[in-house]
Design a protein around this motif. Sequence first.
Motif, PDB file in Angstrom:
ATOM      1  N   VAL A  61       4.188   3.747   3.277  1.00 19.11           N
ATOM      2  CA  VAL A  61       2.876   4.070   4.000  1.00 19.11           C
ATOM      3  C   VAL A  61       1.772   3.415   3.176  1.00 19.11           C
ATOM      4  O   VAL A  61       1.854   3.301   1.730  1.00 19.11           O
ATOM      5  N   ASP A  62       0.827   2.294   3.666  1.00 20.05           N
ATOM      6  CA  ASP A  62      -0.192   1.775   2.858  1.00 20.05           C
ATOM      7  C   ASP A  62      -1.299   2.304   3.779  1.00 20.05           C
ATOM      8  O   ASP A  62      -1.438   2.904   4.377  1.00 20.05           O
ATOM      9  N   GLU A  63      -2.485   1.621   3.253  1.00 20.21           N
ATOM     10  CA  GLU A  63      -3.776   1.733   3.916  1.00 20.21           C
ATOM     11  C   GLU A  63      -3.872   1.407   5.433  1.00 20.21           C
ATOM     12  O   GLU A  63      -4.631   2.210   6.262  1.00 20.21           O
ATOM     13  N   ALA A  64      -2.874   0.486   5.814  1.00 25.17           N
ATOM     14  CA  ALA A  64      -2.805   0.329   7.211  1.00 25.17           C
ATOM     15  C   ALA A  64      -1.941   1.158   7.915  1.00 25.17           C
ATOM     16  O   ALA A  64      -1.838   1.071   9.310  1.00 25.17           O
ATOM     17  N   GLY A  65      -1.206   2.234   7.271  1.00 22.56           N
ATOM     18  CA  GLY A  65      -0.360   2.982   7.771  1.00 22.56           C
ATOM     19  C   GLY A  65       1.078   2.548   7.569  1.00 22.56           C
ATOM     20  O   GLY A  65       1.521   2.210   6.647  1.00 22.56           O
ATOM     21  N   ILE A  66       2.075   2.665   8.548  1.00 27.83           N
ATOM     22  CA  ILE A  66       3.524   2.619   8.188  1.00 27.83           C
ATOM     23  C   ILE A  66       3.803   1.322   8.324  1.00 27.83           C
ATOM     24  O   ILE A  66       3.695   0.519   9.271  1.00 27.83           O
ATOM     25  N   SER A  67       4.328   0.574   7.202  1.00 25.60           N
ATOM     26  CA  SER A  67       4.552  -0.835   6.929  1.00 25.60           C
ATOM     27  C   SER A  67       5.854  -1.053   6.778  1.00 25.60           C
ATOM     28  O   SER A  67       6.305  -2.616   6.703  1.00 25.60           O
ATOM     29  N   GLY A  68       6.692  -0.224   6.474  1.00 20.68           N
ATOM     30  CA  GLY A  68       7.922  -0.489   6.091  1.00 20.68           C
ATOM     31  C   GLY A  68       9.251   0.717   6.465  1.00 20.68           C
ATOM     32  O   GLY A  68       8.229   1.986   6.475  1.00 20.68           O
TER      33      GLY A  68
END
Length: 184
Positions: A61-68
Amino acid sequence: MIRQAQPEDAGAIAPLIVLAMDSLAAKFTNSAESAETLALFEKFAGLPANQYSYENVLVYVDEAGISGMISAYDGARLELLRAPFLEHISGTYGFTEIPEQETQEGEYYIDCVSVSPGTQGKGIGRELIKALLEHAAKTGHKKVGLLVSKENPRAEKLYSGLGFLTVKERGFMGGDYFHMQCAV
């Protein structure tokens, strides 16, 4: 941040599963309709006790949401975890093929690893794999395995760089794969 997936993450996990599986995902719905395939994996990602369940998934999870995401489970449980999915796709989509055994007892099996296209190349996949290796060791497993397509040398290089070794070659649902394992 890497964390255990939750049922409410299913909508973000499903497209990543489909991305990782590529054309194999559509085989399960016997359809070229991507929305139908996506809906199938969203349904099962949100349910417990199956091969694609949030229970078997770690997410990045990063600032954009779930990315992996990375999904993995004890290889000894493959048949039990696979059964609800196969039963559903048989009754709903007429899929009657019985997939080959992709793992076995004594192996913690990585089923899917996927990173959103906009965030690829930033080390997220590597971080997810390392987190999974740590998780497998903490749960008492001694080796982690996976299948990597012979047509994906970039992925093979990534896994080799993390300590995975090819133990054999195998066919799976019409594709040719390297079965790789890593001691943990």
